[in-house]
Scaffold this motif. Structure first.
Motif, PDB file in Angstrom:
ATOM      1  N   PHE A 117       7.515 -19.652   9.085  1.00 47.89           N
ATOM      2  CA  PHE A 117       8.026 -19.083   7.838  1.00 47.89           C
ATOM      3  C   PHE A 117       7.651 -19.990   6.678  1.00 47.89           C
ATOM      4  CE2 PHE A 117      11.231 -17.312  10.853  1.00 47.89           C
ATOM      5  CZ  PHE A 117      10.872 -15.979  10.686  1.00 47.89           C
ATOM      6  N   PHE A 118       7.303 -19.388   5.556  1.00 47.31           N
ATOM      7  CA  PHE A 118       6.968 -20.136   4.341  1.00 47.31           C
ATOM      8  C   PHE A 118       8.245 -20.274   3.517  1.00 47.31           C
ATOM      9  CE2 PHE A 118       5.189 -20.550   0.020  1.00 47.31           C
ATOM     10  CZ  PHE A 118       4.432 -21.689   0.240  1.00 47.31           C
ATOM     11  N   ILE A 119       8.666 -21.508   3.264  1.00 48.43           N
ATOM     12  CA  ILE A 119       9.931 -21.775   2.562  1.00 48.43           C
ATOM     13  C   ILE A 119       9.643 -22.489   1.248  1.00 48.43           C
ATOM     14  CG2 ILE A 119      12.154 -22.957   2.678  1.00 48.43           C
ATOM     15  CD1 ILE A 119      11.933 -22.762   5.738  1.00 48.43           C
ATOM     16  N   THR A 120      10.160 -21.939   0.160  1.00 49.90           N
ATOM     17  CA  THR A 120      10.066 -22.604  -1.146  1.00 49.90           C
ATOM     18  C   THR A 120      11.476 -22.906  -1.621  1.00 49.90           C
ATOM     19  OG1 THR A 120      10.029 -20.493  -2.324  1.00 49.90           O
ATOM     20  CG2 THR A 120       7.908 -21.477  -1.810  1.00 49.90           C
ATOM     21  N   THR A 121      11.645 -24.081  -2.168  1.00 54.38           N
ATOM     22  CA  THR A 121      12.940 -24.512  -2.691  1.00 54.38           C
ATOM     23  C   THR A 121      12.776 -24.840  -4.163  1.00 54.38           C
ATOM     24  OG1 THR A 121      13.495 -25.476  -0.553  1.00 54.38           O
ATOM     25  CG2 THR A 121      14.809 -26.179  -2.425  1.00 54.38           C
ATOM     26  N   ARG A 122      13.713 -24.364  -4.981  1.00 56.22           N
ATOM     27  CA  ARG A 122      13.689 -24.708  -6.400  1.00 56.22           C
ATOM     28  C   ARG A 122      15.099 -25.017  -6.865  1.00 56.22           C
ATOM     29  NH1 ARG A 122      15.089 -20.667 -10.214  1.00 56.22           N
ATOM     30  NH2 ARG A 122      15.400 -18.653  -9.238  1.00 56.22           N
TER      31      ARG A 122
END
Length: 149
Positions: free
Chosen positions: A130-135
Motif C-alpha cells: 500500500f502507498f501511504i502518504t502522511t501530511r
C-alpha cells in the motif's frame, strides 16, 4: 479535502450536486448581469459582478477546508479518546474515499501523535504494497492516506 465528512460515493454525489448548484448560480447571475448591462443599469450590473468575483474564491476556500471542519466538528469526541490513551499515537478512521470498487482502497486516517514522531510530510510503501502518504494537518494531528494503487 472537500468530502472529508462524506467519504466515498455519498461524498462524490454531494460534491457533484454542489458543483451543479454553483454552476447554475454562476450562469443565473451572469445572465442577470448581461440583462442589467443591456438595460443600462450599471450599478446593479457592477454589484452582481462583484458578487461573482467574491464568491468564486470563497467557494474554492470552502472546498479546501473540509478536513479542518471535520476535525473541529468532532474534536470533543477525539479529545475524549486521546485522554483515554495517553502517551501513544491515536488513530481515527475517516473512511474510504474510493467512489467505485475500481478505484481500489483509498483509506483516510486521522492520527494524533503527542510525541512528535510522526513525520510532517512523508510518503512510502508498506510491507503489503500500500502507498501511504502522511501530511501535517494542525497541531499534533496528521492525515494518513493509504491507497492500494
Amino acid at each position: 479535502m472537500y468530502w472529508s465528512l462524506f467519504p466515498g460515493p455519498g461524498g462524490f454525489l454531494l460534491v457533484l450536486v454542489a458543483g451543479l448548484f454553483v454552476v447554475a448560480w454562476f450562469l443565473f447571475v451572469l445572465v442577470a448581469v448581461l440583462n442589467d448591462a443591456f438595460r443600462r443599469r450599471w450599478r446593479r450590473a457592477t454589484l452582481r459582478l462583484v458578487a461573482i468575483i467574491a464568491v468564486l474564491p470563497l467557494t474554492f476556500l470552502a472546498a479546501r477546508s473540509g478536513d479542518y471542519f471535520h476535525l473541529a466538528l468532532l474534536y470533543p469526541r477525539y479529545r475524549q479518546q486521546i485522554a483515554a490513551t495517553p502517551n501513544r499515537p491515536v488513530r481515527f478512521d475517516w473512511g474510504d474515499q474510493a467512489v467505485t470498487v475500481l478505484d481500489g482502497m483509498q483509506q483516510r486516517t486521522l492520527v494524533y501523535d503527542e510525541s512528535g514522531r510522526t513525520p510532517a510530510s512523508f510518503a512510502h510503501r508498506d510491507s503489503n504494497g500500500f502507498f501511504i502518504t502522511t501530511r501535517h494537518l494542525i497541531g499534533n494531528f496528521f492525515l494518513e492516506d493509504t491507497a492500494s494503487q
